[in-house]
Design a protein around this motif. Structure first.
Motif, PDB file in Angstrom:
ATOM      1  N   UNK A   1     -33.649   4.831  -6.680  1.00  0.00           N
ATOM      2  CA  UNK A   1     -34.404   3.598  -6.942  1.00  0.00           C
ATOM      3  C   UNK A   1     -33.400   2.560  -7.444  1.00  0.00           C
ATOM      4  N   UNK A   2     -32.600   1.992  -6.536  1.00  0.00           N
ATOM      5  CA  UNK A   2     -31.544   1.063  -6.959  1.00  0.00           C
ATOM      6  C   UNK A   2     -32.065  -0.274  -7.481  1.00  0.00           C
TER       7      UNK A   2
ATOM      8  N   UNK B   1     -43.871   5.240  -3.837  1.00  0.00           N
ATOM      9  CA  UNK B   1     -44.540   5.625  -2.587  1.00  0.00           C
ATOM     10  C   UNK B   1     -43.581   5.619  -1.399  1.00  0.00           C
ATOM     11  N   UNK B   2     -42.489   4.859  -1.499  1.00  0.00           N
ATOM     12  CA  UNK B   2     -41.524   4.779  -0.396  1.00  0.00           C
ATOM     13  C   UNK B   2     -40.543   5.947  -0.389  1.00  0.00           C
TER      14      UNK B   2
ATOM     15  N   UNK C   1     -39.939  15.039  -2.022  1.00  0.00           N
ATOM     16  CA  UNK C   1     -39.092  15.803  -2.934  1.00  0.00           C
ATOM     17  C   UNK C   1     -38.462  14.931  -4.009  1.00  0.00           C
ATOM     18  N   UNK C   2     -38.040  13.732  -3.629  1.00  0.00           N
ATOM     19  CA  UNK C   2     -37.451  12.799  -4.593  1.00  0.00           C
ATOM     20  C   UNK C   2     -38.520  12.351  -5.586  1.00  0.00           C
ATOM     21  N   UNK C   3     -39.691  12.048  -5.077  1.00  0.00           N
ATOM     22  CA  UNK C   3     -40.793  11.613  -5.941  1.00  0.00           C
ATOM     23  C   UNK C   3     -41.164  12.711  -6.944  1.00  0.00           C
ATOM     24  N   UNK C   4     -41.213  13.948  -6.475  1.00  0.00           N
ATOM     25  CA  UNK C   4     -41.548  15.073  -7.361  1.00  0.00           C
ATOM     26  C   UNK C   4     -40.489  15.246  -8.435  1.00  0.00           C
TER      27      UNK C   4
END
Length: 196
Positions: free
Chosen positions: A86-87, A94-95, A99-102
């Motif tokens: 998330x730079x 949501x984008x 796996x990254x969100x988790x």
């Protein structure tokens, strides 16, 4: 045959050998990071064996994808993962990949590994004397680079990402009309120009 011709003949015969020997005197440099893989494809094959939500930390050790067996692995904490995926605030959760969100939602319960391995060779080609006197220099650059990210939650891999360059090839060629005096001439010119 007159004996006084012998030195001349020997010089002519030995000239190609001498020039070939000079070419071998051109420097050759190699830089690589220590790791278990010999090329990009071996690294990618190791990552291809990872199955998200199935591969464990013990499995990563077998694949030489843990910091104890691979010296060029960086451990990513929660903040590192946020900065990487998330730079900017414009990127919403949501984008992101599931796996990254988790991993982000798990916060401190999730961390990551970043693996970087590369190999680069620089070899000079051409005429030894032109290179040595700095009139003309040609450098061939070859190699490869690999980078990968693994996110782990509760000792299980939940996400992987790979990238890099399977093959690197570049050619640098410099021509200096002044040869060894090129740098000193430019320096003298700069010194002769008064500062404003």
């Amino acid at each position: 045959m007159h004996f006084h011709y012998i030195p001349t003949l020997l010089a002519i015969i030995s000239l190609p050998v001498f020039l070939a020997g000079c070419a071998s005197l051109l420097p050759h440099a190699h830089t690589s990071t220590v790791g278990p893989w010999q090329n990009y494809y071996e690294a990618q094959q190791a990552f291809d064996k990872i199955v998200p939500y199935q591969t464990t930390l013990e499995d990563l050790k077998t694949l030489k994808l843990d910091p104890q067996s691979n010296p060029n692995i960086t451990i990513l904490n929660y903040s590192d993962v946020i900065r990487r995926f998330i730079p900017s605030p414009s990127v919403s959760a949501e984008e992101l990949a599931p796996g990254v969100r988790a991993c982000i939602l798990a916060k401190a319960a999730c961390n990551g590994y970043e693996i970087v391995q590369s190999s680069n060779s620089r070899k000079r080609h051409g005429n030894f004397w032109a290179d040595f006197t700095n009139f003309k220099r040609k450098v061939e650059i070859t190699g490869w680079s690999f980078n990968g990210v693994i996110l782990v939650k509760d000792n299980v891999v939940i996400y992987t990402l790979t990238g890099g360059q399977p093959a690197i090839y570049a050619l640098e060629e410099n021509k200096n009309p002044l040869g060894p005096f090129q740098g000193s001439g430019e320096s003298a010119l700069r010194n002769s120009v008064p500062l404003p």
